[in-house]
Scaffold this active site. Structure first.
Site, PDB file in Angstrom:
ATOM      1  N   TYR A  98       0.828  -1.201   0.000  1.00 58.22           N
ATOM      2  CA  TYR A  98       0.000   0.000   0.000  1.00 58.22           C
ATOM      3  C   TYR A  98       0.861   1.248   0.000  1.00 58.22           C
ATOM      4  O   TYR A  98       2.021   1.232   0.427  1.00 58.22           O
ATOM      5  CB  TYR A  98      -0.986   0.014   1.166  1.00 58.22           C
ATOM      6  CG  TYR A  98      -0.415   0.258   2.542  1.00 58.22           C
ATOM      7  CD1 TYR A  98      -0.416   1.525   3.110  1.00 58.22           C
ATOM      8  CD2 TYR A  98       0.082  -0.801   3.300  1.00 58.22           C
ATOM      9  CE1 TYR A  98       0.075   1.744   4.389  1.00 58.22           C
ATOM     10  CE2 TYR A  98       0.581  -0.599   4.579  1.00 58.22           C
ATOM     11  CZ  TYR A  98       0.566   0.679   5.118  1.00 58.22           C
ATOM     12  OH  TYR A  98       1.065   0.883   6.384  1.00 58.22           O
ATOM     13  N   ASP A 268      -3.701   2.000  15.810  1.00 61.33           N
ATOM     14  CA  ASP A 268      -2.947   0.767  16.061  1.00 61.33           C
ATOM     15  C   ASP A 268      -1.971   0.962  17.217  1.00 61.33           C
ATOM     16  O   ASP A 268      -1.806   0.086  18.078  1.00 61.33           O
ATOM     17  CB  ASP A 268      -2.159   0.359  14.818  1.00 61.33           C
ATOM     18  CG  ASP A 268      -3.019   0.254  13.578  1.00 61.33           C
ATOM     19  OD1 ASP A 268      -4.222  -0.047  13.718  1.00 61.33           O
ATOM     20  OD2 ASP A 268      -2.489   0.470  12.473  1.00 61.33           O
TER      21      ASP A 268
END
Length: 325
Positions: A98, A268
């Site tokens: 990504y 995260d």
């Protein structure tokens, strides 16, 4: 500092994240990108490993290929203090990729993951059982659920039920990526099933409002608590963090962050700070404060992972708690 055992609530020292690790190209300047490795559960495990150091054994469960990027990813995991024995290989596939695009500090992502080997990480139930065996904490995300498909989700739920029966605690961040799901109903069904196997839920309010129509973080707490999840922490961007633990709700205002470069991985890393703090025995409110500090460091840098040296202060706070026990 001598190695200490974790809080008695946790049965053992082993922490395992399950999910998709990817090649990341993060903006570091105009038309300039830095190659790294990331993925939501990997980001969380990486930060936990940096924060806990010798006080836990952190591993990652995924599937990669046999290509150069796959080999580099495994080397990266090992070099950063994480166990790689739960990483399997699929010679027919590779790792996903990504690219992060920034508009100011806000990010958007472009993905190439159709041939990701991680889509098959839960295909083998026996291998998955072995990967989760003897874990004190297992961390899962909604992206994990999405990429492994329905057969993989059923295998995962079976393996989690067995691990919980042996004393493992399961944490779950729903981390919604709508494009990964066939439709909203499929996402909701998978999330409901996962919440039944969850001990600590770490949702983000914007995701919960989108998927479930929650009016506010308190509504999110009430809905997830109704699924018998005992510990819930609702992240809310610049708003208050709302938590339910030990039967009590608490609110924690977001601290002021003076320099925001890139919000990639903020949630995260918050998860990592919270779980690491709880692992060494901090109370929920203290753990939220640690989580906010870790997330604050991450968003002050480019990419999903904070430089290890930026975490020194938080790491010292956690290690001092271990030494005090």
């Amino acid at each position: 500092m001598a190695t200490s055992e974790p809080e008695p609530r946790w049965r053992g020292r082993r922490i395992v994240g399950v999910g998709e690790a990817m090649v990341e190209f993060a903006t570091v300047g105009e038309n300039l990108y830095r190659r790294g490795f990331a993925g939501d559960t990997l980001n969380t495990c990486w930060h936990i490993a940096q924060l806990l150091g010798p006080h836990a054994e952190v591993g990652y469960c995924t599937c990669v290929g046999n290509d150069a990027f796959s080999n580099q990813l495994v080397d990266f995991v090992a070099a950063n203090g994480m166990d790689t024995t739960r990483i399997t290989r699929d010679p027919e596939r590779t790792v996903g990729l990504y690219v992060i695009s920034l508009a100011g500090a806000e990010r958007s992502f472009s993905y190439w993951r159709e041939t990701s080997a991680a889509r098959r990480l839960a295909d083998d139930l026996d291998a998955l059982r072995d990967a989760l065996k003897d874990s004190a904490l297992i961390h899962i995300s909604g992206i994990t659920l999405a990429v492994i498909g329905e057969p993989g989700r059923q295998n995962l739920l079976r393996a989690l039920a067995e691990a919980r029966g042996a004393g493992a605690i399961v944490s779950f961040d729903p981390n919604v990526r709508m494009k990964l799901w066939r439709n909203l109903d499929a996402l909701r069904e998978a999330t409901r099933g996962m919440l039944e196997a969850t001990d600590i839920a770490l949702p983000s309010f914007d995701d919960e409002a989108l998927v479930w129509g929650d009016a506010d973080p308190d509504a999110t707490i009430s809905r997830i608590a109704a699924a018998d999840v005992a510990e819930i922490v609702v992240k809310n961007g610049a708003g208050d963090v709302v938590a339910l633990a030990d039967g009590a709700r608490t609110r924690a205002p977001a601290p002021t962050v003076t320099e925001i470069r890139d919000t990639t991985g903020a949630g995260d890393s918050f998860n990592a700070g919270y779980l690491a703090a709880r692992f060494v025995g901090m109370a929920p409110r203290e753990a939220v404060s640690v989580a906010q500090r870790v997330a604050g460091e991450v968003i002050g840098h480019f990419g999903a992972l904070a430089p290890s040296e930026a975490l020194v202060g938080v790491r010292e706070t956690i290690h001092s708690r271990v030494a005090d026990r």
